[in-house]
Design an enzyme around this catalytic site. Structure first.
Site, mmCIF file in Angstrom:
data_model
loop_
_atom_site.group_PDB
_atom_site.id
_atom_site.type_symbol
_atom_site.label_atom_id
_atom_site.label_comp_id
_atom_site.label_asym_id
_atom_site.label_seq_id
_atom_site.Cartn_x
_atom_site.Cartn_y
_atom_site.Cartn_z
ATOM 1 N N HIS A 46 0.862 -0.988 -0.583
ATOM 2 C CA HIS A 46 -0.140 -0.061 0.208
ATOM 3 C C HIS A 46 1.126 1.336 -0.453
ATOM 4 C CE1 HIS A 46 -3.407 -3.031 1.115
ATOM 5 N NE2 HIS A 46 -2.438 -3.042 2.275
HETATM 6 C C1 BDR Z 1 -2.442 0.796 5.924
HETATM 7 O O1 BDR Z 1 -2.692 -0.472 6.642
HETATM 8 C C2 BDR Z 1 -1.731 -0.696 7.125
HETATM 9 O O2 BDR Z 1 -1.245 -1.669 7.856
HETATM 10 C C3 BDR Z 1 -0.204 -0.192 5.801
HETATM 11 O O3 BDR Z 1 1.288 0.034 6.148
HETATM 12 C C4 BDR Z 1 -1.132 0.835 5.540
HETATM 13 O O4 BDR Z 1 -0.197 2.210 5.270
HETATM 14 C C5 BDR Z 1 -3.078 -0.803 4.719
HETATM 15 O O5 BDR Z 1 -4.807 -0.083 5.166
#
Ligand code: BDR
Ligand code: CA
Length: 302
Positions: free
Chosen positions: A235
């Protein structure tokens, strides 16, 4: 394209670590003015420790790390389970501790001071809960018109969530902060799950990364492998990749509303047609093959 001068506000976090490494490997496109940390994937002491460990690993102790908020604005939340990021937040690999320390100035004050010093120059990149950014806007409202742009990872405009049914993790942790930021009128690009779910690591991609990998690259791969067992989407690196090559992504403009009512779909980010306020550029498409090639090429430079 002009070089982006940025503050990365993060909660490392496996994919936060890769986002940082990608930025370190891209000095022609990105200058990191500072890293600020927030509660999220793990507690604030751990996200700060991890930011320091990552900067040390890459030999970037010159980038200041400022610790920020240790809890969301309204509702205290537990962190994400160890299954996603490990109990230490970086996959429990025993990565060495940094020998340098975080700065004494709080993240919120660092954000305010930096923006006031360089009006119109700084892009904020939140890739965790938005608590620090919201509190900076509340403490010093005049910074809103001095922030060049915000490029963030969070939310899910047209797709289901990954934490509650409709909520993405970063927004669900602190929806009130997200609401403050999203209604600020600052030019904004949103990397929600609409886009980032397509930035996935497949077995073939892991195999490519492993070919002739340098020691830093091997650590990055090990961190990502931990993540791959649960949620294989990268992400947060989408945010730094966007600053390197925006042609990897396409999106639509929409006003985004955040659900802050606990009786409702708490943490949901909904795209509202003809809504009030400044539309956000919501990324909906990723050229995931080119994105992966970029990550592969750049991490090899470290
Ligand atoms: C987001 O949630 C976190 O676990 C990750 O680092 C990312 O920023 C994805 O939903
Ligand atoms: Ca994150």
């Amino acid at each position: 394209m002009a070089k982006s001068r940025i503050i990365i506000d993060c909660d490392p976090g496996v994919d936060d670590a890769i986002a940082l490494l990608l930025a370190f490997a891209s000095p022609d496109e990105i200058e990191i003015v500072g890293i600020t940390t927030v509660i999220g994937n793990v507690s604030l002491p751990l996200t700060t420790r991890n930011a320091l460990r990552i900067t040390a690993m890459a030999g970037r102790q010159d980038i200041p790390v400022h610790a920020g908020c240790s809890r969301p604005i309204i509702l205290p939340r537990v962190q994400r389970g160890a299954s996603v990021h490990g109990t230490d937040g970086l996959g429990d690999l025993g990565i060495s501790d940094a020998t340098h320390e975080a700065e004494s100035q709080h993240a919120v004050d660092f954000i305010i001071d930096t923006i006031l010093r360089e009006p119109g120059e700084i892009t904020l990149c939140p890739i965790g809960p938005m608590t620090n950014i919201a509190l900076a806007l509340i403490k010093e409202p005049s910074i809103a018109e001095k922030i060049k742009a915000i490029v963030f990872m969070g939310g899910a405009a047209f797709t289901p969530g990954n934490t509650a049914t409709d909520a993405e993790f970063n927004i669900w942790i602190d929806p009130h902060a997200a609401q403050v930021v999203l209604s600020s009128g600052i030019p904004m690009t949103m990397f929600g799950l609409d886009a980032t779910r397509h930035a996935t690591l497949t077995k073939a991609r892991f195999d490519q990364l492993e070919r002739d990998a340098s020691p830093i690259m091997q650590t990055a791969i090990a961190i990502m492998r931990h993540y791959g067992s649960g949620d294989a989407s990268l992400h947060d690196p989408c945010v730094t990749a966007f600053l390197i090559d925006p042609t990897l992504f396409r999106g639509v403009d929409a006003v985004i509303e955040v659900e802050c009512d606990q009786a409702g779909a708490y943490g949901r980010t909904r795209a509202v047609e003809n809504g009030n306020g400044r539309p956000v550029h919501v990324i909906t498409e990723v050229d995931d093959e080119r994105l992966f090639q970029l990550i592969d090429q750049r991490l090899r430079l470290l």
